[in-house]
Scaffold this motif. Structure first.
Motif, PDB file in Angstrom:
ATOM      1  N   SER A   1      -3.196   6.421 -18.587  1.00 53.88           N
ATOM      2  CA  SER A   1      -2.944   7.692 -18.544  1.00 53.88           C
ATOM      3  C   SER A   1      -4.374   8.202 -17.648  1.00 53.88           C
ATOM      4  N   LEU A   2      -5.459   7.486 -17.896  1.00 48.79           N
ATOM      5  CA  LEU A   2      -6.643   7.716 -17.397  1.00 48.79           C
ATOM      6  C   LEU A   2      -6.977   7.062 -16.048  1.00 48.79           C
ATOM      7  N   VAL A   3      -6.379   6.262 -15.777  1.00 49.56           N
ATOM      8  CA  VAL A   3      -6.925   5.243 -14.569  1.00 49.56           C
ATOM      9  C   VAL A   3      -6.036   5.730 -13.181  1.00 49.56           C
ATOM     10  N   ARG A   4      -6.794   5.445 -12.237  1.00 48.09           N
ATOM     11  CA  ARG A   4      -5.818   5.270 -10.971  1.00 48.09           C
ATOM     12  C   ARG A   4      -5.747   3.945 -10.539  1.00 48.09           C
ATOM     13  N   TRP A   5      -4.566   3.670 -10.060  1.00 44.14           N
ATOM     14  CA  TRP A   5      -4.357   2.517  -9.430  1.00 44.14           C
ATOM     15  C   TRP A   5      -4.767   2.276  -7.746  1.00 44.14           C
ATOM     16  N   VAL A   6      -5.278   1.263  -7.296  1.00 41.01           N
ATOM     17  CA  VAL A   6      -5.331   1.158  -5.975  1.00 41.01           C
ATOM     18  C   VAL A   6      -4.705  -0.094  -5.605  1.00 41.01           C
ATOM     19  N   ASP A   7      -4.077  -0.354  -4.698  1.00 42.49           N
ATOM     20  CA  ASP A   7      -3.217  -1.369  -4.019  1.00 42.49           C
ATOM     21  C   ASP A   7      -3.778  -1.782  -2.718  1.00 42.49           C
ATOM     22  N   LEU A   8      -3.755  -3.164  -2.625  1.00 42.36           N
ATOM     23  CA  LEU A   8      -4.292  -3.835  -1.350  1.00 42.36           C
ATOM     24  C   LEU A   8      -3.298  -4.724  -1.131  1.00 42.36           C
ATOM     25  N   GLU A   9      -2.153  -4.083   0.033  1.00 38.59           N
ATOM     26  CA  GLU A   9      -0.820  -4.863   0.254  1.00 38.59           C
ATOM     27  C   GLU A   9      -1.161  -5.842   0.887  1.00 38.59           C
ATOM     28  N   ARG A  10      -0.256  -6.706   0.737  1.00 34.64           N
ATOM     29  CA  ARG A  10      -0.207  -7.999   1.224  1.00 34.64           C
ATOM     30  C   ARG A  10       0.417  -7.753   2.691  1.00 34.64           C
ATOM     31  N   SER A  11      -0.238  -8.491   3.881  1.00 39.44           N
ATOM     32  CA  SER A  11       0.160  -8.084   5.091  1.00 39.44           C
ATOM     33  C   SER A  11       1.505  -9.139   5.456  1.00 39.44           C
ATOM     34  N   ALA A  12       2.377  -8.238   6.095  1.00 36.80           N
ATOM     35  CA  ALA A  12       3.573  -8.912   6.501  1.00 36.80           C
ATOM     36  C   ALA A  12       3.402  -9.996   7.473  1.00 36.80           C
ATOM     37  N   ASN A  13       2.292  -9.870   8.601  1.00 37.12           N
ATOM     38  CA  ASN A  13       1.788 -10.911   9.535  1.00 37.12           C
ATOM     39  C   ASN A  13       0.417 -11.229   9.167  1.00 37.12           C
ATOM     40  N   PRO A  14       0.152 -12.557   8.399  1.00 35.16           N
ATOM     41  CA  PRO A  14      -1.194 -12.881   8.083  1.00 35.16           C
ATOM     42  C   PRO A  14      -2.210 -13.125   9.437  1.00 35.16           C
ATOM     43  N   HIS A  15      -1.620 -13.166  10.522  1.00 36.48           N
ATOM     44  CA  HIS A  15      -2.550 -13.337  11.480  1.00 36.48           C
ATOM     45  C   HIS A  15      -3.167 -12.296  12.165  1.00 36.48           C
ATOM     46  N   VAL A  16      -2.495 -10.969  11.500  1.00 34.87           N
ATOM     47  CA  VAL A  16      -3.017  -9.600  12.161  1.00 34.87           C
ATOM     48  C   VAL A  16      -3.986  -9.014  11.304  1.00 34.87           C
TER      49      VAL A  16
END
Length: 459
Positions: free
Chosen positions: A444-459
């Motif tokens: 309940s104390l923390v905030r989550w940060v997401d680093l999304e996986r790229s759909a196109n790894p070459h971009v």
């Protein structure tokens, strides 16, 4: 020790009376408080760089120190605290040991694994379904702490540290000592924490002093009365994350089948322990033992067993003069009510340092002193009706029943609004990984940060 402040913070002190003890406490101005909270806030970046394993190890070492019976700060606390809160040294010894056990490394890791799955999310990016994620604690947490139970302020501080949040801890008049002393021990184990912890007392509601705190804090953990929490909430900016633990009501429920159990004396002993421990001052303290469909003979037998258990406990944990006085007032009040025709039966002698009564009225009011209140009900449905006005304030219930009944009755209690169901003898000390008031305190104390996986790894 009345305060623990970061290095280079030295403030004028004034003498304050806490119970029967006079203690020197810092007296900061609003400007000095602003400097403190800005300093704590700025320390967040460095605190976030400390590995969670290092923080856990430091808490564990500090707890291990405090578990030693001859540790000088512990001896000093056991000498001073009874003069403030009325607990006996014997009871304080047990409370300290039970709470300190929750601050050892295995218990802390159990909590972290329970609430995060992967505690290394607190240190950096970790693989997740979405890609990678990590969590961040508040850059500053203000802890508002009640004084009814020793150690509440320390548990709150530890929760802040486990999410790597700098902490300003406002201790209570009823328990102004242990948090500062424990924080000092903790900093000795991990000096890097010194810039991120401040523990002190001031008179609550000082708006000039608290305005700079509210302007800089990102989270508030409040263990306080409903009125105190509401007063601070009114002044709080909307963005502040709140974990408030207000007034709660706990009890025990003994099913009819258990009144004829061959181990009734053992059951009574454990229930009496729950009632005596914390001297009815904790949110987990049972305010009543609800007894299902008892006969007059069963109530009398149960009362005898409780009286014997209380006699034994009074030898082990002698009641202080303040607890004895509260018990005497309750006994006088109940005697007068019984004489006036109220449905009340006294099952113990008035000259004993405890009281066992049967109260058949609708209300389930709070109790004071060493008082065990037996409340007969026809069944759990009747209890649900009685507890309806309190459903938002229910917390722990000790459930005494057969194994075959346990899940059925637990389901019914959960539907009423109960948040924790435990065994007799365990009510005063919830397990380290419990969901406090129905929540995950750390998540309940923390905030989550997401680093999304790229759909196109070459971009």
């Amino acid at each position: 020790m009345s305060a623990c402040l970061p290095p280079n913070f030295a403030w004028p002190q004034t003498s304050q009376q806490f119970g029967g003890l006079s203690i020197a406490v810092p007296q900061p101005s609003p400007g000095q408080m602003l400097q403190l909270v800005e300093h704590l806030y700025s320390s967040a970046s460095n605190l976030q760089q400390i590995p969670i394993a290092t923080i856990v190890a430091a808490i564990d070492r500090a707890a291990q120190q405090w578990l030693a019976p001859d540790y000088p700060p512990r001896l000093q606390l056991l000498d001073q605290l009874p003069q403030i809160n009325g607990y006996s040294p014997a009871m304080l010894n047990e409370v300290l040991d039970r709470m300190l056990a929750d601050w050892r490394a295995p218990q802390i890791w159990q909590r972290l694994n329970e609430q995060f799955g992967d505690p290394l999310l607190l240190d950096g990016w970790r693989p997740m379904v979405i890609g990678e994620s990590r969590v961040f604690g508040p850059r500053l947490t203000w802890h508002i702490c009640a004084g009814n139970v020793p150690g509440v302020a320390i548990q709150s501080l530890i929760d802040g540290l486990l999410v790597k949040s700098p902490s300003l801890v406002k201790v209570a008049r009823g328990e102004p000592l242990w948090a500062a002393a424990f924080a000092t021990s903790l900093i000795q184990q991990l000096p890097a924490l010194a810039e991120s912890i401040a523990v002190l007392w001031w008179s609550g509601g000082d708006q000039a002093l608290e305005a700079p705190i509210l302007a800089n804090t990102e989270a508030i953990i409040a263990n306080a009365s409903d009125a105190a929490i509401a007063a601070v909430r009114q002044r709080s900016p909307a963005h502040i994350r709140w974990l408030d633990y207000g007034s709660r009501y706990s009890l025990a429920y003994v099913s009819q089948t258990m009144l004829a159990a061959p181990n009734l004396a053992e059951i009574a002993s454990k229930l009496a322990y729950d009632g005596v421990m914390l001297e009815q001052q904790g949110c987990v303290s049972p305010q009543a033992i609800v007894v299902e469909a008892p006969t007059a003979e069963q109530l009398s037998q149960f009362g005898l067993a409780l009286n014997q258990a209380l006699a034994d406990l009074s030898q082990r944990y002698p009641a202080s003069s303040s607890i004895l006085a509260a018990t005497r007032r309750s006994a006088d009040d109940y005697e007068w009510q019984a004489l006036s025709g109220q449905p009340i039966q006294l099952l113990s002698q008035p000259d004993q340092p405890w009281l066992v009564v049967v109260d058949q009225r609708e209300a389930l009011p709070t109790v004071a002193g060493r008082l065990i209140k037996l409340v007969p009900v026809a069944d759990l449905a009747e209890l649900a009706q009685r507890l309806k006005p309190l459903h938002q304030h229910l917390q722990s219930v000790t459930l005494v029943c057969s194994a075959a009944q346990r899940h059925e009755l637990a389901e019914a209690l959960a539907a009423i609004g109960v948040l924790r169901i435990c065994q007799a003898g365990q009510q005063a000390f919830p397990q380290a990984a419990w969901h406090h008031d129905g929540r995950d305190p750390l998540r309940s104390l923390v905030r989550w940060v997401d680093l999304e996986r790229s759909a196109n790894p070459h971009v």
